[in-house]
Design an enzyme around this catalytic site. Structure first.
Site, PDB file in Angstrom:
ATOM      1  N   GLY A 129     -35.824  16.536  10.732  1.00 45.78           N
ATOM      2  CA  GLY A 129     -36.720  17.392  11.572  1.00 45.78           C
ATOM      3  C   GLY A 129     -35.228  17.552  12.397  1.00 45.78           C
ATOM      4  N   ASP A 130     -33.993  16.579  12.475  1.00 45.40           N
ATOM      5  CA  ASP A 130     -32.487  16.830  13.002  1.00 45.40           C
ATOM      6  C   ASP A 130     -31.562  17.708  12.744  1.00 45.40           C
ATOM      7  OD1 ASP A 130     -32.316  14.902  11.481  1.00 45.40           O
ATOM      8  OD2 ASP A 130     -31.136  13.079  12.572  1.00 45.40           O
ATOM      9  N   TYR A 289     -24.894   7.881  -2.308  1.00 45.82           N
ATOM     10  CA  TYR A 289     -25.680   6.396  -1.695  1.00 45.82           C
ATOM     11  C   TYR A 289     -26.448   6.254  -1.884  1.00 45.82           C
ATOM     12  CZ  TYR A 289     -27.030   9.866   2.007  1.00 45.82           C
ATOM     13  OH  TYR A 289     -27.782  10.318   2.324  1.00 45.82           O
ATOM     14  N   GLU A 311     -25.958  20.317   1.122  1.00 42.88           N
ATOM     15  CA  GLU A 311     -25.588  19.326   2.462  1.00 42.88           C
ATOM     16  C   GLU A 311     -24.328  21.017   2.977  1.00 42.88           C
ATOM     17  OE1 GLU A 311     -26.296  16.922   3.882  1.00 42.88           O
ATOM     18  OE2 GLU A 311     -27.463  15.955   2.426  1.00 42.88           O
TER      19      GLU A 311
END
Length: 496
Positions: A129-130, A289, A311
């Protein structure tokens, strides 16, 4: 009789519950006590549970959100696009969020809504959401394709030869709440079944947004896809986790093809390939990660869909006036990634030599432990592969003789159709069933298999009822009957 019927129903449900009980096996290898994976709790109390709740996020101010579309504005933009570009698009919803927002999808094609022997690609934005940049860029992409169709070569190629599906927001609730998780504060990119930690693969236990994606993928027959995130600048590819939970390179069977796809995006980007942190602007997820319950691994394993996690901006929530620049940096990458479904790989259709019907056969590449399935209606398949190499393509389907051939994949895609011959056993079955008035073409064979599955289920229910009655009449012999049934079951072939 009603009481007997009720008892029998409850017995059957009890047996199903017992069969579905989890075992004590935690995972395939690896000591979670020593190396607990991110997103999971330890063995406290003898249980291993997913930990999907996070609360510590930087506050997102009104100033940061200014210039971004609200959920209602996004929905209006989707519907407006559908009307403006009705000749090459349609919209549909794959479900609703926790708070009831429709998860709208835009399909772009010269024949939207029609099934064609063409590859399908999907973009998913706003998983977190962010991280709202993806929802804005995906609407810009849709409008750019509409505006440039029949004038730009790449736009025309995509519209004519790919079915592109765009989900601008997977997490509208999280966006409205200005946080990473959904309305239940669950990180949706940790909510999918995971190959390394299959703790709870029961679909209804997952978030509605996750369930919607899973159903969509199962029904959509997507060739490839990408989800858009923020907070870094890198193209991430499977696997996202490792078996022993350590941070290390964990390659999927199609590692070379995934690296090719990620590099294609990175090299087409304005500056992603120049990254000082990630060589070539790409990374293996588990090396970066490890995460568990991620969407891209599930797509590849369960959907036959090659997915990347992109990203696309260093800042999770940049100022709205930066969006045109971010779009300009990513536009060519997004277009080239979608176009690669047509420009590379091997594509074709699979038919039966007996009646010409399309077959939903499996396509394998020798040396790569992974298969893609042709569609059940048109028999078309689309297999992503790295250009410039030689491949042995194998096609198989129960009831038919396997076929294969070797190809040298150059800079362009290869078109390869297969015609499968029924094996001798299938020919005999065809003759036998035909005597009873069954045409037994490709579709009828699939219907026959489904019918037999239903018969087996009815037999199973009858056996359960019989066991229950035997328990009432001769309790002492129950164990013997169960053991005998177990031995018989192990000798029967499984109907697929």
């Amino acid at each position: 009789m009603e009481l007997v019927s009720l008892v029998l129903k409850r017995l059957f449900l009890l047996l199903l519950a017992l069969l579905s009980c989890p075992t004590n096996t935690i995972a395939r290898g690896g000591d979670l006590g020593a190396h607990p994976p991110p997103g999971f709790m330890g063995r406290g109390g003898g249980l291993l549970a997913r930990r999907l709740f996070e609360d510590n996020y930087p506050e997102i101010t009104d100033e940061m959100t200014r210039g971004y579309m609200s959920n209602s504005e996004l929905e209006e933009a989707v519907k407006k696009f559908s009307k403006r570009c009705a000749n090459i698009s349609r919209i549909y919803s794959i479900g609703k969020s926790v708070q009831g927002y429709p998860l709208w999808v835009i399909e772009i094609s010269d024949k939207p809504g029609q099934e064609e022997p063409e590859p399908s690609f999907k973009f998913v934005g706003n998983v977190h959401g962010d991280e709202p940049v993806g929802r804005e860029l995906l609407m810009l992409l849709a409008n750019w394709l509409c505006d440039n169709y029949m004038t730009d070569t790449l736009a025309t190629l995509i519209v004519k030869h790919v079915h592109l599906h765009i989900l601008p927001t997977m997490n509208p609730d999280g966006f409205a709440l200005r946080r990473r998780g959904n309305a239940n504060n669950v990180d949706l990119n940790r909510d999918f079944p995971d190959q390394f930690y299959p703790i709870n693969d029961i679909k209804h236990s997952r978030q509605p947004e996750t369930r919607a994606i899973m159903t969509w993928v199962k029904e959509g027959h997507f060739t490839a896809s990408a989800s858009l995130h923020g907070g870094a600048l890198v193209a991430n590819y499977p696997w996202d986790g490792s078996q022993d939970t350590r941070k290390q390179y964990t390659a999927s069977p199609d590692d070379k093809t995934f690296r090719y796809m990620a590099s294609l995006y990175s090299r087409s980007h304005y500056n992603m390939s120049l990254s000082q942190e990630f060589e070539g602007g790409i990374t293996n997820g588990a090396l970066w990660y490890p995460i568990y319950g991620g969407m891209q691994d599930w797509n590849y394993i369960h959907g036959g869909c090659f997915e990347l996690t992109l990203e696309i901006s260093d800042n999770k929530w940049p100022q709205a006036n930066e969006l045109p620049i971010i779009w300009d940096y990513n536009r060519k990458s997004m277009l080239n990634l979608v176009a690669s479904l047509v420009k590379t790989g091997v594509h074709g259709r699979i038919f039966s030599s007996k009646d010409g019907h399309p077959l939903p056969a499996s396509v394998m590449i020798k040396g790569i432990n992974y298969k893609v399935n042709a569609s059940s209606t048109l028999g078309d398949y689309h297999r992503m592969l790295t250009p410039g190499e030689s491949y042995e393509v194998m096609v198989s389907m129960p009831g038919f003789q396997q076929k294969g051939t070797r190809i040298l994949l150059g800079d362009e895609s290869a078109s390869l159709d297969f015609i499968l011959d029924p094996d001798e056993a299938t020919k005999n079955e065809h003759t036998s069933v035909k005597g009873f008035g069954c045409s037994c073409d490709g579709k009828d064979k699939l219907e026959l298999v489904e019918y037999l599955r239903g018969v087996h289920l009815e037999i199973y229910i009858l056996v359960c009822i019989s066991l229950f009655l035997c328990f009432l009449l001769r309790r002492k012999t129950l164990c013997k009957l169960l053991n005998r049934r177990k031995q018989i079951t192990q000798k029967r072939p499984v109907v697929v």
